[in-house]
Motif scaffolding. Structure first.
Motif, short mmCIF file in Angstrom:
data_model
loop_
_atom_site.label_atom_id
_atom_site.label_comp_id
_atom_site.label_asym_id
_atom_site.label_seq_id
_atom_site.Cartn_x
_atom_site.Cartn_y
_atom_site.Cartn_z
N HIS A 53 9.37 52.82 33.08
CA HIS A 53 9.92 51.54 32.66
C HIS A 53 10.56 51.67 31.27
O HIS A 53 10.31 50.88 30.36
N VAL A 54 11.40 52.68 31.14
CA VAL A 54 12.06 52.96 29.86
C VAL A 54 13.58 52.97 30.00
O VAL A 54 14.29 52.40 29.17
N ILE A 55 14.11 53.62 31.03
CA ILE A 55 15.56 53.83 31.10
C ILE A 55 16.34 52.52 31.11
O ILE A 55 17.47 52.46 30.60
N GLU A 56 15.75 51.45 31.64
CA GLU A 56 16.44 50.16 31.65
C GLU A 56 16.55 49.57 30.24
O GLU A 56 17.37 48.69 29.99
N HIS A 57 15.72 50.04 29.31
CA HIS A 57 15.77 49.58 27.92
C HIS A 57 16.82 50.33 27.10
O HIS A 57 17.11 49.95 25.96
N MET A 58 17.38 51.39 27.66
CA MET A 58 18.33 52.22 26.91
C MET A 58 19.73 51.59 26.93
O MET A 58 20.24 51.24 27.99
N LYS A 59 20.34 51.48 25.76
CA LYS A 59 21.70 50.95 25.69
C LYS A 59 22.69 51.89 26.37
O LYS A 59 23.70 51.44 26.92
N ASN A 60 22.40 53.17 26.32
CA ASN A 60 23.28 54.21 26.88
C ASN A 60 22.43 55.13 27.76
O ASN A 60 21.99 56.19 27.33
N PRO A 61 22.15 54.73 29.00
CA PRO A 61 21.24 55.50 29.85
C PRO A 61 21.65 56.95 30.07
O PRO A 61 20.81 57.85 30.06
N LEU A 62 22.95 57.20 30.26
CA LEU A 62 23.41 58.58 30.46
C LEU A 62 23.22 59.40 29.19
O LEU A 62 22.81 60.57 29.25
N ILE A 108 27.90 51.95 33.31
CA ILE A 108 27.04 52.98 32.71
C ILE A 108 27.89 54.12 32.13
O ILE A 108 27.63 54.62 31.03
N ILE A 109 28.92 54.53 32.87
CA ILE A 109 29.82 55.59 32.38
C ILE A 109 30.55 55.13 31.12
O ILE A 109 30.70 55.89 30.16
N LEU A 110 30.99 53.88 31.12
CA LEU A 110 31.68 53.35 29.94
C LEU A 110 30.75 53.33 28.72
O LEU A 110 31.18 53.68 27.61
N ASP A 111 29.50 52.95 28.92
CA ASP A 111 28.54 52.98 27.82
C ASP A 111 28.34 54.39 27.27
O ASP A 111 28.07 54.58 26.08
N TYR A 112 28.48 55.37 28.14
CA TYR A 112 28.32 56.77 27.74
C TYR A 112 29.55 57.28 26.98
O TYR A 112 29.43 57.92 25.93
N LYS A 113 30.71 56.97 27.52
CA LYS A 113 31.94 57.49 26.93
C LYS A 113 32.45 56.67 25.75
O LYS A 113 33.07 57.20 24.83
N ARG A 114 32.19 55.37 25.80
CA ARG A 114 32.68 54.48 24.74
C ARG A 114 31.59 53.49 24.35
O ARG A 114 31.68 52.30 24.68
N PRO A 115 30.54 53.94 23.65
CA PRO A 115 29.47 53.02 23.22
C PRO A 115 30.05 51.85 22.43
O PRO A 115 31.00 52.01 21.67
N SER A 116 29.48 50.68 22.64
CA SER A 116 30.06 49.47 22.05
C SER A 116 28.96 48.49 21.66
O SER A 116 28.18 48.05 22.50
N ALA A 117 28.92 48.12 20.37
CA ALA A 117 27.97 47.11 19.91
C ALA A 117 28.27 45.76 20.54
O ALA A 117 27.36 44.98 20.83
N GLU A 118 29.55 45.48 20.78
CA GLU A 118 29.93 44.21 21.42
C GLU A 118 29.39 44.14 22.85
O GLU A 118 28.91 43.11 23.30
N ARG A 119 29.47 45.26 23.56
CA ARG A 119 28.95 45.28 24.93
C ARG A 119 27.42 45.17 24.92
O ARG A 119 26.84 44.53 25.80
N ASP A 120 26.77 45.78 23.93
CA ASP A 120 25.32 45.64 23.81
C ASP A 120 24.95 44.17 23.61
O ASP A 120 23.97 43.67 24.17
N ALA A 156 22.27 30.16 23.78
CA ALA A 156 22.28 31.54 24.28
C ALA A 156 22.79 32.50 23.21
O ALA A 156 22.25 33.60 23.05
N LEU A 157 23.81 32.09 22.47
CA LEU A 157 24.34 32.94 21.41
C LEU A 157 23.31 33.16 20.30
O LEU A 157 23.14 34.27 19.80
N ILE A 158 22.62 32.09 19.92
CA ILE A 158 21.58 32.19 18.88
C ILE A 158 20.45 33.10 19.35
O ILE A 158 19.95 33.94 18.60
N PHE A 159 20.07 32.95 20.61
CA PHE A 159 18.99 33.77 21.18
C PHE A 159 19.39 35.24 21.19
O PHE A 159 18.61 36.11 20.80
N ALA A 160 20.62 35.53 21.61
CA ALA A 160 21.11 36.92 21.64
C ALA A 160 21.18 37.49 20.24
O ALA A 160 20.84 38.66 20.01
N ASP A 161 21.62 36.70 19.28
CA ASP A 161 21.66 37.14 17.88
C ASP A 161 20.27 37.52 17.39
O ASP A 161 20.09 38.52 16.68
#
Length: 282
Positions: free
Chosen positions: A142-151, A190-202, A221-226
């Motif tokens: 129950h770890v890989i789903e917590h990773m911002k960049n699984p690959l 997932i490939i995009l997260d690997y090749k082009r990590p993005s704080a906005e996408r996170d 929702a925005l406040i919660f995400a922040d």
């Protein structure tokens, strides 16, 4: 219809305890149960899926079963209250980003659980504090789903393994937990997260979590995400069913480093998780 808890992480741990109870009640099977792959239904049409990649559904204790296939010295990432069972031929070292006291402060819902004190304080996503080629196996429950960049995480996990080392993945099935309203993460994403990590996408993942797990909308929702970003609270950035994880590993093996699925995905009846055993090329 599945009921969503007001505290999704607490609900996650409740389900984990339920799964333990199911496994304890299960009798050891000499032969796998003859069952079809599970169809888990709820109000999301996307979740009404029979996954053809599931190799087997069995009533044995899969954590013990796969533990017996691991030998030498292993590294388990974030064991919390459910470290992998060990045996005389397997010595485990534990890594987490926080000490037990810090975990209880950061996640109040963990305060009454018997947490494992980590041997190494470090980031499970990068393993930057771990030497290369130092372990025979790695456990990610129950770890890989917590990773911002699984690959990227999988690549770094492979780095700390010896040639022929094994990775044991336990992944929550998004259809059976608080993520059931969320859309499965695609391989392309997932490939995009690997090749082009993005704080906005996170941040968008945090927004998705706020909306479909906590039921927030609009400015709330925005406040919660922040808040998630500011407090570095660990969420499920990605959500999977077995088929998705198989595709992830296959793409990694073809494009990054040779890593074979030697067993799985397998599940137990009514479980909220599935299991895969992977091996690096020797």
């Amino acid at each position: 219809m599945n009921k969503v808890s007001n505290n999704p992480l607490a609900e996650f741990f409740r389900r984990s305890k339920d799964a333990i109870g199911i496994l304890r009640q299960a009798k050891t099977a000499t032969e796998p149960a003859t069952l079809v792959a599970p169809t888990i239904n709820n109000e999301m049409p996307q979740a009404e899926i029979t996954d053809p990649t599931v190799k087997e559904i069995t009533s044995i204790d899969l954590r013990r079963y796969f533990s017996d296939k691991l030998t030498g010295t292993g590294l388990e990432i974030g064991p919390l209250h459910r470290p992998l069972p060990t045996h005389p031929g397997l010595k485990m070292v534990y890594i987490d980003r926080y000490t037990v006291d810090q975990l209880r402060q950061h996640y109040p819902e963990l305060k009454d659980l018997p947490l494992v004190e980590p041997d190494i304080i470090g980031d499970g996503e990068t393993l930057s504090t771990v030497k290369s080629g130092s372990y025979d196996c790695l456990v990610s429950a129950h770890v890989i789903e917590h990773m911002k960049n699984p690959l990227g995480s999988l690549e770094r996990w492979c780095r700390v393994l010896k040639p022929g080392g094994k990775i044991y993945l336990i992944v929550p099935d998004k259809r059976a937990i608080f993520d059931h309203h969320r859309v499965r993460t695609t391989l392309e994403h997932i490939i995009l997260d690997y090749k082009r990590p993005s704080a906005e996408r996170d941040f968008e993942h945090c927004l998705d979590y706020a909306k479909f797990v906590h039921g927030k909308s609009g400015n709330e929702a925005l406040i919660f995400a922040d808040h998630i970003i500011k407090t570095n609270y660990s969420i499920h950035y990605h959500v999977f069913i077995p088929e998705d994880t198989v595709k992830l590993v296959e793409w990694f093996s073809t494009n990054v480093r040779h890593l074979s699925i030697i067993e799985g995905p397998v599940m137990t009846p009514k479980s909220d998780e599935f299991h895969l055993l992977l091996q690096l090329k020797k």
